[in-house]
Design a protein around this motif. Structure first.
Motif, short mmCIF file in Angstrom:
data_model
loop_
_atom_site.label_atom_id
_atom_site.label_comp_id
_atom_site.label_asym_id
_atom_site.label_seq_id
_atom_site.Cartn_x
_atom_site.Cartn_y
_atom_site.Cartn_z
N ILE A 264 0.84 -1.19 0.00
CA ILE A 264 0.00 0.00 0.00
C ILE A 264 0.88 1.24 0.00
O ILE A 264 1.93 1.28 0.65
N GLY A 265 0.44 2.27 -0.72
CA GLY A 265 1.19 3.51 -0.73
C GLY A 265 0.32 4.69 -1.11
O GLY A 265 -0.89 4.55 -1.31
N LEU A 266 0.94 5.84 -1.17
CA LEU A 266 0.29 7.06 -1.64
C LEU A 266 0.69 7.28 -3.09
O LEU A 266 1.87 7.17 -3.43
N ALA A 267 -0.29 7.59 -3.92
CA ALA A 267 -0.02 7.83 -5.34
C ALA A 267 -0.45 9.24 -5.72
O ALA A 267 -1.39 9.80 -5.15
N CYS A 268 0.25 9.79 -6.70
CA CYS A 268 -0.11 11.09 -7.24
C CYS A 268 0.43 11.16 -8.67
O CYS A 268 1.16 10.28 -9.12
N LEU A 269 0.07 12.22 -9.37
CA LEU A 269 0.58 12.37 -10.73
C LEU A 269 2.04 12.82 -10.73
O LEU A 269 2.86 12.30 -11.47
N ASP A 270 2.35 13.81 -9.89
CA ASP A 270 3.71 14.36 -9.85
C ASP A 270 3.99 14.84 -8.43
O ASP A 270 3.39 15.81 -7.96
N ARG A 271 4.91 14.17 -7.74
CA ARG A 271 5.20 14.51 -6.35
C ARG A 271 5.71 15.95 -6.23
O ARG A 271 5.48 16.63 -5.23
#
Length: 292
Positions: A264-271
């Motif tokens: 499990i993790g955190l996802a985004c388009l561009d950190r």
């Protein structure tokens, strides 16, 4: 297209109604209609189709929506950065989250965050892995809790490895007490979720050549536990929710052999493009996960 026009466009897409959009943005219905006419004249093609059931986007509008939401997200990030420089903290943080993380993690994360940053409006969108990935790509949410199996095109920050376990009725017998092999699961009746709800479970079944017979499909973990308890079959599920001691009488938890888990993790388009609020929330989530 102005920022207000982009906001009107995005809100109509979400609400499916000019009237509700006007109410939400504190504008008059005629102002919404006028803005839409101006956008359509500027674009050179229709954006919305009006029916008795409501308002739907045209195919052309659907192709524009991700870019419009990215514009709004960039403006939100700019506003938050300015507020941060002025010693203020205000804005919107939109989170996508799957069921077990919503039930187990968010109650420990969101209230504390809002207590320290009361000016940040934290909006939570619950859905399947596929929903969250789509929301991230379209700009509906800025951060999403995901399994790495469903984030190949996203910026992914790993947080925690959650073991998969088998839950079975109390009378389900295995050769080794407390454990179950993939071979022992073959051909057994299963309680299942949709394939896009937990891709890691589907991957485990496929990898271990476990064909299942399913006559009971559910959409959440709690329902899965209850259906197993009443004898509808066995199930494979993440251990996370079971740590809340929700397993009642009639259900046993078995260790899988071979073992498996989901990361499990955190996802985004561009950190690097996260808003100040999203960066701070991400930091707190990483700190929280390190203590698990």
């Amino acid at each position: 297209m102005t920022l207000l026009a982009c906001q009107i466009f995005s809100t109509i897409a979400q609400e499916g109604s000019f009237a509700r959009t006007a109410e939400r943005l504190h504008l008059t219905p005629s102002a919404i209609s006028h803005a839409v006419a101006g956008m359509e004249n500027e674009c050179g093609f229709p954006l919305f189709t009006r029916t008795k059931a409501g308002v739907t986007m045209t195919a052309a509008a659907e192709s524009l929506l991700p870019a419009i939401r990215r514009v709004l997200a960039s403006n939100e990030s700019l506003d938050q950065s300015i507020a941060q420089i002025n010693g203020l903290h205000k804005g919107v943080l939109r989170l996508g989250v799957f069921n077990s993380a919503c039930v187990v993690w968010l109650p420990q994360l969101v209230p504390a965050f809002k207590a320290e940053y009361p000016g940040i409006d934290v909006q939570i969108y619950q859905g399947s892995y596929a929903d969250i990935a789509l929301w991230l790509k379209s700009g509906t949410v800025e951060l999403g809790f995901l399994s790495d199996s469903c984030a190949p095109e996203l910026n992914f920050i790993p947080l925690y490895t959650d073991p998969l376990v088998c839950i079975a009725p109390s009378g389900f017998a295995t050769r080794r007490p407390g454990h179950v092999t993939a071979e022992e699961l073959r051909g057994k009746p299963f309680v299942s979720q949709r394939s896009d709800t937990d891709a890691d479970i589907q991957s485990y079944l496929k990898h271990n050549d476990v064909s299942v017979h399913t006559s009971c499909y559910v959409i959440d973990d709690e329902s899965m536990v209850e259906m197993v308890a009443c004898g509808q079959g066995v199930a494979i599920m993440p251990q996370m929710l079971l740590t809340r001691e929700d397993v009642g009488n009639g259900v046993q938890v078995l260790t899988l052999d071979p073992a498996a888990g989901r990361r499990i993790g955190l996802a985004c388009l561009d950190r690097n493009s996260l808003s100040p609020a999203a960066r701070e929330f991400s930091r707190r989530v990483r700190q929280f996960a390190a203590g698990l």
